[in-house]
Enzyme design. Sequence first.
Site, PDB file in Angstrom:
ATOM      1  N   ARG A 169     -19.630  -1.411   5.567  1.00  0.00           N
ATOM      2  CA  ARG A 169     -18.367  -1.177   6.277  1.00  0.00           C
ATOM      3  C   ARG A 169     -18.336   0.231   6.828  1.00  0.00           C
ATOM      4  NH1 ARG A 169     -13.473  -3.343   2.482  1.00  0.00           N
ATOM      5  NH2 ARG A 169     -12.496  -1.480   3.375  1.00  0.00           N
ATOM      6  N   ARG A 201       0.824  -1.207   0.000  1.00  0.00           N
ATOM      7  CA  ARG A 201       0.000   0.000   0.000  1.00  0.00           C
ATOM      8  C   ARG A 201       0.861   1.260   0.000  1.00  0.00           C
ATOM      9  NH1 ARG A 201      -5.253  -1.903   1.008  1.00  0.00           N
ATOM     10  NH2 ARG A 201      -6.629  -0.251   1.684  1.00  0.00           N
ATOM     11  N   ARG A 261      -9.717   7.962   2.547  1.00  0.00           N
ATOM     12  CA  ARG A 261      -9.030   6.806   1.965  1.00  0.00           C
ATOM     13  C   ARG A 261      -8.527   7.117   0.557  1.00  0.00           C
ATOM     14  NH1 ARG A 261     -13.419   2.556   2.338  1.00  0.00           N
ATOM     15  NH2 ARG A 261     -11.863   1.019   1.758  1.00  0.00           N
TER      16      ARG A 261
HETATM   17  P1  AMP Z   1      -9.127  -2.624   2.300  1.00  0.00           P
HETATM   18  O1  AMP Z   1     -10.059  -3.703   2.740  1.00  0.00           O
HETATM   19  O2  AMP Z   1      -8.024  -3.131   1.430  1.00  0.00           O
HETATM   20  O3  AMP Z   1      -9.845  -1.443   1.707  1.00  0.00           O
HETATM   21  O4  AMP Z   1      -8.410  -2.103   3.622  1.00  0.00           O
HETATM   22  C1  AMP Z   1      -9.133  -1.563   4.703  1.00  0.00           C
HETATM   23  C2  AMP Z   1      -8.192  -0.876   5.678  1.00  0.00           C
HETATM   24  O5  AMP Z   1      -7.249  -1.831   6.204  1.00  0.00           O
HETATM   25  C3  AMP Z   1      -7.327   0.231   5.105  1.00  0.00           C
HETATM   26  O6  AMP Z   1      -8.002   1.482   5.048  1.00  0.00           O
HETATM   27  C4  AMP Z   1      -6.170   0.257   6.119  1.00  0.00           C
HETATM   28  O7  AMP Z   1      -6.527   0.899   7.321  1.00  0.00           O
HETATM   29  C5  AMP Z   1      -5.984  -1.232   6.420  1.00  0.00           C
HETATM   30  N1  AMP Z   1      -5.006  -1.850   5.504  1.00  0.00           N
HETATM   31  C6  AMP Z   1      -5.263  -2.810   4.578  1.00  0.00           C
HETATM   32  N2  AMP Z   1      -4.141  -3.150   3.924  1.00  0.00           N
HETATM   33  C7  AMP Z   1      -3.154  -2.388   4.427  1.00  0.00           C
HETATM   34  C8  AMP Z   1      -1.763  -2.257   4.170  1.00  0.00           C
HETATM   35  N3  AMP Z   1      -1.153  -2.993   3.222  1.00  0.00           N
HETATM   36  N4  AMP Z   1      -1.061  -1.362   4.898  1.00  0.00           N
HETATM   37  C9  AMP Z   1      -1.651  -0.615   5.840  1.00  0.00           C
HETATM   38  N5  AMP Z   1      -2.950  -0.667   6.141  1.00  0.00           N
HETATM   39  C10 AMP Z   1      -3.711  -1.553   5.441  1.00  0.00           C
END
Ligand code: AMP
Length: 211
Positions: free
Chosen positions: A156, A88, A167
Amino acid sequence: MNLILLGMPGAGKGTQAEIIQRDFDVANISTGAMMREVSRSEGELAEKVQTFLSSGTLVPNEIIVEMLVQRISESDCDKGFLLDGFPRNLDQGKALDAAGVAIDLVLFLSISEEEIVKRMSGRRVHPESGRSYHIIYNPPEKEGLDDVTGEALIQREDDAPEVIKKRLDVYYRETEPLLDFYRNKNLKFIEIDASRPLDEVTESIRQSISN
Ligand code: AMP
Ligand code: ADP
């Protein structure tokens, strides 16, 4: 085959990851799902992770990188894996290199911000499995219920309008630089137009993986 799905939050990575996992028999690793699971446990770490999730900011690398590197050393990843949501930021990309993780293919799901807002605001998920639906574009068979278990779907908390905005800011600042990082590497980098209907996006992904 080890592959990475890159793209804005809400681009359709999780939806496509579930299909690719079935079609190509690879381990499907979503760091977002991993973090949501941590946040549902008890204790200091869970509370800390929860603050990042609800504010739409990234969980610090010290917490997530080791967890991810450990996860891909598990035996189900021997057949290949798919990363959804990792790396990320540039440091996470470099950490994969430092851990000697070989990536064969990066698929960038490209889409406009306008479409992203529509997708995230209509998203509904089954919290246990992470299955993702959309109230208009990909509705469940029965409104508000998961197709497989019949359990209730939820929205969510980070799909609230003010968190979506945060985000997207985080994406532009931290994640977008990874596109050039991977474009300049000796691996296959393919951009997929993710604004098209779900099945068409799946078909492009299938072709990219098979070629
Ligand atoms: P996602 O489901 O991929 O949209 O991720 C949801 C949340 O999880 C993000 O907004 C971050 O807070 C955390 N997150 C997921 N993947 C990562 C990552 N590789 N590094 C840091 N935070 C992450
Ligand atoms: P990500 O994992 O990238 O955050 P998701 O896979 O959860 O994104 O998809 C976000 C939302 O968009 C979900 O509600 C999903 O059902 C919907 N969606 C995914 N792909 C498409 C598509 N090609 N067309 C329309 N809606 C889609």
